[in-house]
Enzyme design. Structure first.
Site, PDB file in Angstrom:
ATOM      1  N   CYS A  56       1.983   0.038   4.191  1.00  0.00           N
ATOM      2  CA  CYS A  56       2.046  -1.129   3.289  1.00  0.00           C
ATOM      3  C   CYS A  56       0.908  -2.123   3.555  1.00  0.00           C
ATOM      4  O   CYS A  56       0.743  -2.593   4.685  1.00  0.00           O
ATOM      5  CB  CYS A  56       3.402  -1.804   3.517  1.00  0.00           C
ATOM      6  SG  CYS A  56       3.510  -3.501   2.951  1.00  0.00           S
ATOM      7  N   ARG A 119      15.066  -7.626  -3.301  1.00  0.00           N
ATOM      8  CA  ARG A 119      14.495  -6.424  -2.715  1.00  0.00           C
ATOM      9  C   ARG A 119      14.383  -6.617  -1.196  1.00  0.00           C
ATOM     10  O   ARG A 119      14.186  -7.738  -0.728  1.00  0.00           O
ATOM     11  CB  ARG A 119      13.121  -6.142  -3.321  1.00  0.00           C
ATOM     12  CG  ARG A 119      13.150  -6.078  -4.835  1.00  0.00           C
ATOM     13  CD  ARG A 119      11.881  -5.479  -5.370  1.00  0.00           C
ATOM     14  NE  ARG A 119      11.804  -4.078  -4.995  1.00  0.00           N
ATOM     15  CZ  ARG A 119      12.407  -3.093  -5.643  1.00  0.00           C
ATOM     16  NH1 ARG A 119      13.126  -3.364  -6.717  1.00  0.00           N
ATOM     17  NH2 ARG A 119      12.308  -1.852  -5.249  1.00  0.00           N
ATOM     18  N   THR A 121      12.065  -6.110   1.285  1.00  0.00           N
ATOM     19  CA  THR A 121      10.657  -5.767   1.479  1.00  0.00           C
ATOM     20  C   THR A 121      10.222  -5.938   2.934  1.00  0.00           C
ATOM     21  O   THR A 121      10.856  -6.656   3.711  1.00  0.00           O
ATOM     22  CB  THR A 121       9.759  -6.669   0.594  1.00  0.00           C
ATOM     23  OG1 THR A 121      10.033  -8.027   0.910  1.00  0.00           O
ATOM     24  CG2 THR A 121       9.998  -6.422  -0.880  1.00  0.00           C
ATOM     25  N   VAL A 122       9.131  -5.272   3.268  1.00  0.00           N
ATOM     26  CA  VAL A 122       8.409  -5.503   4.518  1.00  0.00           C
ATOM     27  C   VAL A 122       7.066  -6.122   4.139  1.00  0.00           C
ATOM     28  O   VAL A 122       6.593  -5.894   3.032  1.00  0.00           O
ATOM     29  CB  VAL A 122       8.173  -4.174   5.289  1.00  0.00           C
ATOM     30  CG1 VAL A 122       9.449  -3.691   5.926  1.00  0.00           C
ATOM     31  CG2 VAL A 122       7.543  -3.086   4.411  1.00  0.00           C
ATOM     32  N   SER A 138       4.303 -12.211   3.606  1.00  0.00           N
ATOM     33  CA  SER A 138       3.202 -11.847   4.506  1.00  0.00           C
ATOM     34  C   SER A 138       2.201 -12.993   4.629  1.00  0.00           C
ATOM     35  O   SER A 138       1.670 -13.242   5.716  1.00  0.00           O
ATOM     36  CB  SER A 138       2.507 -10.579   4.024  1.00  0.00           C
ATOM     37  OG  SER A 138       2.090 -10.723   2.692  1.00  0.00           O
ATOM     38  N   TYR A 179      -1.322  -1.580  -8.023  1.00  0.00           N
ATOM     39  CA  TYR A 179       0.066  -1.107  -8.196  1.00  0.00           C
ATOM     40  C   TYR A 179       0.408  -1.053  -9.678  1.00  0.00           C
ATOM     41  O   TYR A 179       1.082  -0.139 -10.144  1.00  0.00           O
ATOM     42  CB  TYR A 179       1.058  -2.040  -7.483  1.00  0.00           C
ATOM     43  CG  TYR A 179       1.203  -1.725  -6.009  1.00  0.00           C
ATOM     44  CD1 TYR A 179       2.279  -0.996  -5.535  1.00  0.00           C
ATOM     45  CD2 TYR A 179       0.248  -2.149  -5.095  1.00  0.00           C
ATOM     46  CE1 TYR A 179       2.412  -0.699  -4.185  1.00  0.00           C
ATOM     47  CE2 TYR A 179       0.370  -1.863  -3.750  1.00  0.00           C
ATOM     48  CZ  TYR A 179       1.450  -1.141  -3.301  1.00  0.00           C
ATOM     49  OH  TYR A 179       1.574  -0.847  -1.967  1.00  0.00           O
TER      50      TYR A 179
HETATM   51  N1  LIG Z   1       6.583 -10.596  -0.638  1.00  0.00           N
HETATM   52  C1  LIG Z   1       5.976  -9.626   0.041  1.00  0.00           C
HETATM   53  C2  LIG Z   1       5.611  -8.405  -0.771  1.00  0.00           C
HETATM   54  C3  LIG Z   1       5.667  -7.251   0.171  1.00  0.00           C
HETATM   55  C4  LIG Z   1       5.972  -5.952  -0.528  1.00  0.00           C
HETATM   56  O1  LIG Z   1       6.034  -5.868  -1.755  1.00  0.00           O
HETATM   57  N2  LIG Z   1       6.154  -4.909   0.293  1.00  0.00           N
HETATM   58  C5  LIG Z   1       6.473  -3.597  -0.234  1.00  0.00           C
HETATM   59  C6  LIG Z   1       5.810  -2.517   0.593  1.00  0.00           C
HETATM   60  S1  LIG Z   1       4.037  -2.511   0.456  1.00  0.00           S
HETATM   61  C7  LIG Z   1       7.953  -3.346  -0.102  1.00  0.00           C
HETATM   62  O2  LIG Z   1       8.555  -3.662   0.898  1.00  0.00           O
HETATM   63  N3  LIG Z   1       8.538  -2.727  -1.102  1.00  0.00           N
HETATM   64  C8  LIG Z   1       9.924  -2.354  -1.065  1.00  0.00           C
HETATM   65  C9  LIG Z   1      10.625  -2.776  -2.311  1.00  0.00           C
HETATM   66  O3  LIG Z   1      10.011  -3.431  -3.184  1.00  0.00           O
HETATM   67  O4  LIG Z   1      11.802  -2.466  -2.407  1.00  0.00           O
HETATM   68  C10 LIG Z   1       4.792 -10.113   0.857  1.00  0.00           C
HETATM   69  O5  LIG Z   1       3.748 -10.535   0.332  1.00  0.00           O
HETATM   70  O6  LIG Z   1       4.971 -10.091   2.034  1.00  0.00           O
END
Ligand SMILES: N[C@@H](CCC(=O)N[C@@H](CS)C(=O)NCC(=O)O)C(=O)O
Length: 309
Positions: A56, A119, A121-122, A138, A179
């Site tokens: 990611c 969601r 997310t990481v 992030s 994306y």
């Molecule tokens: N809000 C987040 C966006 C992070 C993000 O979209 N991470 C993706 C992986 S690259 C994720 O965890 N996706 C899982 C999902 O959307 O369920 C940030 O900027 O930290």
């Protein structure tokens, strides 16, 4: 990909696709990193963890910031990845205490807000003492690490607004646009996203004329953000996400910029092309139903060409 609804995991619901177009959900948790937490961050070494995925780009930005601010002892990285079952899972091993309580990333969210909807997310910054997420943004995480940096100042006060502006431009018009291209289910939206990606790359290529990094000779958080997308470009965005017009290696300045950061001490160890390819190709059933993983393009990341000035 699934998400949490009122604290329960729903494997089917996916609010990121709206009428054939990809929409990234904004970080929904409020960031809770105050001055006291920041002080503790560097004192209590088994308390704060970054839950991150090596595929990611948003996680990657936070991981690189840990390395460049010298915070490896203060914030340990717990890796998530593998096949998505109930979203991201934690990979075996790792530094997290009471590791057996957590199999899925969504459990960190419900431990923080028991009826969380959104969601999972990481990256996330996890406080193991309080059992809650301090931030799932992030950008906020990177800024927080910069304020207690032991080495370089990656977010200097004099440039802060300009850096933040550029980060948001890179986020919208490049990192998220790839994306939108890759996940698009409509030709028109795909074409628009690809146009935006290459317009942005052209502008950034121009910006780097006579300049080592985006703001001159000193590396900032904006460079880290850009690097995390560019390092993935030829491996997955130019191929799997169909950003096919040009490759990173076709942009002399951006290519030199990316190699320069890759070759900084400690950075190449944060780049895992196997995980990147696996993460994108395997966890995208709609566009890759047979799960074939594209091969790594032949790129000499260690080349010093153009870097000696
Ligand atoms: N809000 C987040 C966006 C992070 C993000 O979209 N991470 C993706 C992986 S690259 C994720 O965890 N996706 C899982 C999902 O959307 O369920 C940030 O900027 O930290």
């Amino acid at each position: 990909m699934g998400m949490l609804i009122n604290g329960k995991w729903d494997d089917v619901l996916d609010r990121s696709m709206v009428s054939g177009t990809y929409r990234r959900e904004q970080s929904a948790l409020p960031t809770a990193i105050d001055a006291h937490t920041l002080q503790q961050l560097d004192k209590e070494h088994d308390r704060f963890f970054l839950i991150a995925s090596a595929s990611c780009p948003w996680s990657h930005g936070a991981v690189i910031t840990i390395v460049l601010t010298g915070l490896q002892e203060a914030v340990k990285v717990q890796w998530a990845g593998g096949p998505r079952r109930e979203g991201y899972g934690l990979l075996p091993g790792g530094p997290l205490p009471n590791r057996s309580e957590f199999q899925h990333v969504h459990q960190f969210y419900t431990s923080t807000i028991s009826d969380y909807t959104g969601r999972a997310t990481v990256p996330i910054l996890w406080d193991a003492k309080q059992s809650h997420i301090l931030s799932n943004s992030s950008t906020d995480i990177m800024v927080a690490f910069s304020t207690i940096s032991k080495s370089a100042d990656l977010h200097p006060a004099t440039l802060r607004n300009k850096i933040d502006e550029l980060i948001s431009y890179i986020f919208n018009d490049l990192s998220n646009a790839v994306y939108r291209a890759g996940k698009s289910q409509r030709q028109k939206e795909y074409d628009q996203a690809v146009d935006l990606v290459f317009r942005t790359l052209d502008e950034l290529e121009d910006r780097l004329e006579g300049s080592t990094f985006l703001f001159g000779n000193d590396l900032t958080l904006a460079d880290i953000r850009l690097f995390a997308t560019l390092i993935r470009f030829d491996t997955v965005y130019a191929t799997h996400f169909r950003c096919t017009r040009k490759r990173l290696v076709d942009y002399p300045r951006l290519w030199r910029f990316t190699r320069r950061i890759f070759q900084l001490p400690g950075i190449r160890q944060t780049v895992d092309f196997e995980e990147i390819r696996y993460g994108y190709y395997i966890n995208d059933g709609d566009h890759n139903p047979h799960g074939i993983i594209g091969q790594q393009p032949e790129i000499d990341w260690e080349s010093h060409e153009g870097l000696t000035d």
